[in-house]
Design a protein around this motif. Structure first.
Motif, mmCIF file in Angstrom:
data_model
loop_
_atom_site.group_PDB
_atom_site.id
_atom_site.type_symbol
_atom_site.label_atom_id
_atom_site.label_comp_id
_atom_site.label_asym_id
_atom_site.label_seq_id
_atom_site.Cartn_x
_atom_site.Cartn_y
_atom_site.Cartn_z
ATOM 1 N N ARG A 4 0.992 -1.197 0.095
ATOM 2 C CA ARG A 4 -0.145 -0.302 -0.172
ATOM 3 C C ARG A 4 0.655 1.681 -0.021
ATOM 4 N NH1 ARG A 4 -4.792 -0.225 4.310
ATOM 5 N NH2 ARG A 4 -5.541 -2.089 3.146
ATOM 6 N N ALA A 8 -2.573 6.010 1.184
ATOM 7 C CA ALA A 8 -3.160 4.596 1.307
ATOM 8 C C ALA A 8 -3.245 4.663 3.056
ATOM 9 C CB ALA A 8 -3.398 3.601 0.507
ATOM 10 N N GLY A 11 -4.179 7.680 4.816
ATOM 11 C CA GLY A 11 -5.495 6.964 5.049
ATOM 12 C C GLY A 11 -6.824 5.847 5.549
ATOM 13 N N MET A 12 -6.396 5.067 5.341
ATOM 14 C CA MET A 12 -6.858 3.682 6.250
ATOM 15 C C MET A 12 -6.866 4.149 7.654
ATOM 16 S SD MET A 12 -8.158 0.688 6.134
ATOM 17 C CE MET A 12 -7.477 0.122 4.582
ATOM 18 N N ARG A 15 -9.362 6.436 7.807
ATOM 19 C CA ARG A 15 -10.758 5.955 8.016
ATOM 20 C C ARG A 15 -11.673 5.541 9.129
ATOM 21 N NH1 ARG A 15 -11.637 0.838 3.295
ATOM 22 N NH2 ARG A 15 -14.252 0.890 3.370
ATOM 23 N N VAL A 24 -15.333 -0.336 8.444
ATOM 24 C CA VAL A 24 -13.783 -0.538 7.916
ATOM 25 C C VAL A 24 -12.944 -1.769 7.563
ATOM 26 C CG1 VAL A 24 -10.987 0.249 7.435
ATOM 27 C CG2 VAL A 24 -12.880 1.426 8.460
ATOM 28 N N GLU A 28 -13.246 -3.320 3.520
ATOM 29 C CA GLU A 28 -12.516 -4.249 3.600
ATOM 30 C C GLU A 28 -12.908 -6.184 3.063
ATOM 31 O OE1 GLU A 28 -8.820 -2.852 2.720
ATOM 32 O OE2 GLU A 28 -10.500 -1.393 2.356
ATOM 33 N N GLN A 39 -11.524 0.955 -4.440
ATOM 34 C CA GLN A 39 -11.624 1.052 -3.238
ATOM 35 C C GLN A 39 -10.218 2.096 -2.905
ATOM 36 O OE1 GLN A 39 -13.956 0.555 -0.894
ATOM 37 N NE2 GLN A 39 -15.343 0.459 -2.417
ATOM 38 N N THR A 40 -8.742 1.602 -3.712
ATOM 39 C CA THR A 40 -7.501 1.817 -3.826
ATOM 40 C C THR A 40 -7.746 3.371 -3.951
ATOM 41 O OG1 THR A 40 -6.711 0.246 -4.475
ATOM 42 C CG2 THR A 40 -5.903 1.937 -4.125
ATOM 43 N N MET A 43 -9.506 5.173 -0.798
ATOM 44 C CA MET A 43 -8.483 5.363 0.479
ATOM 45 C C MET A 43 -7.534 5.935 0.538
ATOM 46 S SD MET A 43 -8.598 4.335 2.856
ATOM 47 C CE MET A 43 -9.137 2.451 2.801
ATOM 48 N N TRP A 47 -9.335 9.793 1.928
ATOM 49 C CA TRP A 47 -9.448 9.614 2.913
ATOM 50 C C TRP A 47 -8.096 10.046 3.307
ATOM 51 C CZ3 TRP A 47 -12.576 9.014 6.472
ATOM 52 C CH2 TRP A 47 -14.004 8.312 5.765
#
Length: 133
Positions: A4, A8, A11-12, A15, A24, A28, A39-40, A43, A47
């Protein structure tokens, strides 16, 4: 599977802080090859970039997001972000005030629908809170 990106990862973290781990984790686990790239993108872009910027608080971003989702009639996403206010610091009164702005600037029908969704989500939150006490 590729590593990642740093955006990202940021972002995770953001999020999870806004939507909560269980939401989440469910999202996921529902990812497929078909929507992984999308989704990437979310993210990293939403996010990892916008929600992670230092210019506004999570509460302020939450209220802006709610107003935009309500104005656009995006009830499912609006409901999710009403639930997320438990993590962002936005109160029920804050939501009400944002929806009054929606009524003036985006129309009464959009605000009316959003008030209905918000009332349902907020009462669910109260029911869960009461059950835990």
């Amino acid at each position: 599977m590729s590593e990642r990106s740093e955006r990202a990862e940021t972002g995770m973290t953001t999020r999870r802080s806004v939507l909560g781990n269980s939401h989440v984790d469910r999202a996921e686990s529902a990812k497929t090859d078909f929507d992984t790239d999308f989704q990437t993108f979310i993210m990293e872009g939403a996010w990892g970039s916008v929600w992670s910027r230092p210019g506004l608080t999570k509460r302020e971003r939450s209220l802006i997001t709610l107003a935009l989702l309500a104005a656009g009639g995006h009830e499912e996403e609006f409901a999710m972000h009403v639930r997320a206010t438990a993590n962002t610091g936005a109160s029920a009164n804050d939501i009400k005030e944002a929806l009054l702005h929606v009524a003036v600037y985006a129309g009464v029908p959009a605000a009316n629908s959003a008030f209905k969704v918000a009332k349902a989500e907020l009462s669910l939150g109260q029911d869960e809170k009461g059950a835990a006490e």
